[in-house]
Design a protein around this motif. Structure first.
Motif, mmCIF file in Angstrom:
data_model
loop_
_atom_site.group_PDB
_atom_site.id
_atom_site.type_symbol
_atom_site.label_atom_id
_atom_site.label_comp_id
_atom_site.label_asym_id
_atom_site.label_seq_id
_atom_site.Cartn_x
_atom_site.Cartn_y
_atom_site.Cartn_z
ATOM 1 N N ALA A 38 0.819 -1.120 -0.074
ATOM 2 C CA ALA A 38 -0.195 0.089 -0.017
ATOM 3 C C ALA A 38 0.733 1.367 -0.006
ATOM 4 N N ARG A 39 1.875 1.457 0.749
ATOM 5 C CA ARG A 39 2.804 2.397 0.895
ATOM 6 C C ARG A 39 3.531 2.687 -0.366
ATOM 7 N N LEU A 40 3.883 1.372 -0.955
ATOM 8 C CA LEU A 40 4.596 1.418 -2.231
ATOM 9 C C LEU A 40 3.815 2.047 -3.373
ATOM 10 N N VAL B 159 -1.524 7.609 -13.827
ATOM 11 C CA VAL B 159 -1.623 7.287 -12.626
ATOM 12 C C VAL B 159 -2.729 5.985 -12.522
ATOM 13 N N GLU B 160 -3.799 6.147 -13.210
ATOM 14 C CA GLU B 160 -4.800 5.058 -13.312
ATOM 15 C C GLU B 160 -4.253 3.609 -13.540
ATOM 16 N N ALA C 181 -3.430 -1.545 -10.765
ATOM 17 C CA ALA C 181 -2.547 -2.448 -10.114
ATOM 18 C C ALA C 181 -2.758 -2.610 -8.748
ATOM 19 N N ALA C 182 -2.743 -1.426 -8.031
ATOM 20 C CA ALA C 182 -2.938 -1.485 -6.447
ATOM 21 C C ALA C 182 -4.254 -2.106 -5.945
ATOM 22 N N LEU C 183 -5.322 -2.061 -6.819
ATOM 23 C CA LEU C 183 -6.484 -2.460 -6.458
ATOM 24 C C LEU C 183 -6.540 -4.047 -6.541
ATOM 25 N N GLU D 198 -7.689 -4.973 0.896
ATOM 26 C CA GLU D 198 -8.622 -4.112 1.450
ATOM 27 C C GLU D 198 -8.788 -2.868 0.920
ATOM 28 N N LEU D 199 -8.231 -2.358 -0.288
ATOM 29 C CA LEU D 199 -8.113 -1.089 -0.935
ATOM 30 C C LEU D 199 -9.560 -0.771 -1.250
ATOM 31 N N ARG D 200 -10.172 -1.752 -2.229
ATOM 32 C CA ARG D 200 -11.480 -1.428 -2.654
ATOM 33 C C ARG D 200 -12.593 -1.016 -1.605
#
Length: 300
Positions: A92-94, A110-111, A116-118, A123-125
């Motif tokens: 998450a921090r990365l 950025v999108e 990729a982060a999602l 837990e991000l979503r």
């Protein structure tokens, strides 16, 4: 996706100097950046860097000055991100750090990282769906008629909705300034204030000024300025992000110039707020993971 970096290297490995080749325009530079970002996301940072350096060194004419400058700026960010990518402990921090690095290069890039982060931060979503609501609170919005104000609000809502975020607009009432004397402004250039409170987890303190104008013969130059502070609610709420931008437009029709300048600055305002909300969601995910807590993590 490592073939992307190879394809980029192959595309720029022709002439050692620009010579008869096309100059490195901003369009070509942006295309090379898009390919390099795909290679970077595939894990081939050295390949992306080598290909871009080759393109910079082979573009030697004055027509390529702007393109070289853009690639060098990207390369500085790429070198910084290379150190970030090496930290696999906190996804998450990365991703928050990566998105902040990419923010000056546009929401579309950025999108790619956000998507990729999602996938990689489970837990991000849920955090986005639960927490990513912003109430707009204008501190000062002047120089807009009712139609322009409605267009700005619609633009903000459309951009947020397209990216999975929600924005709240309490009821709006125009407060038209009454100034004596011959220089009183037209009645439709009012200041818009929201009347009802909101329980959104975040608020955006907004300022827009579209009253700047300068005549030059038959044409009129209009300047629109926009800024905001994104923060947690209340007078003592902590600040999350800031933004400011100005845009100028010159046309024969003053209203058309003001409308276009407001549209341009509104696009940048909305996109900047989306990126900062994504970073905030990732920071909350990092905090939740660090403390292994199931409770809602508020920004303050």
């Amino acid at each position: 996706m490592r073939f992307v970096a190879f394809g980029l290297a192959l595309a720029v490995s022709g002439l050692p100097v620009e010579g008869a080749a096309r100059p490195l325009t901003l369009r070509r530079a942006d295309r090379a950046i898009d390919l390099a970002l795909q290679a970077e996301l595939a894990g081939d940072v050295p390949g992306a860097r080598a290909a871009l350096l080759a393109l910079v060194s082979s573009s030697t004419t004055s027509a390529s000055t702007a393109g070289r400058a853009r690639l060098r700026r990207w390369l500085r960010g790429l070198d910084a991100r290379a150190r970030i990518w090496s930290n696999e402990d906190d996804k998450a921090r990365l991703y928050a750090d990566i998105i902040e690095s990419l923010a000056p290069f546009g929401l579309s890039r950025v999108e790619l990282v956000w998507d990729a982060a999602l996938v990689e931060v489970p837990e991000l979503r849920d955090i986005r769906d639960r927490q990513a609501r912003i109430a707009i609170h204008p501190d000062r919005v002047i120089g807009l008629d009712a139609e322009m104000n409605e267009d700005l609000l619609r633009q903000l809502a459309r951009t947020f909705g397209r990216h999975g975020l929600r924005i709240e607009f309490p009821d709006v009432v125009p407060s038209v300034p009454q100034r004596p004397g011959p220089r009183v402004r037209p009645a439709h250039l009012g200041t818009y204030w929201y009347r009802t409170p909101s329980d959104a987890p975040f608020e955006l303190r907004l300022e827009v000024d579209a009253t700047g104008r300068r005549s030059s013969g038959p044409r009129v130059e209009v300047e629109a300025r926009a800024s905001y502070i994104l923060k947690s609610p209340g007078p003592k709420g902590s600040s999350i992000g800031r933004f400011s931008r100005r845009r100028r437009e010159t046309r024969r029709d003053e209203a058309a110039a003001r409308r276009f300048a407001l549209h341009q600055v509104g696009v940048e305002l909305a996109q900047a707020a989306v990126v900062q909300m994504w970073v905030e969601c990732l920071r909350q995910a990092a905090t939740a993971d660090r403390f292994d807590s199931g409770v809602d993590v508020r920004s303050n």
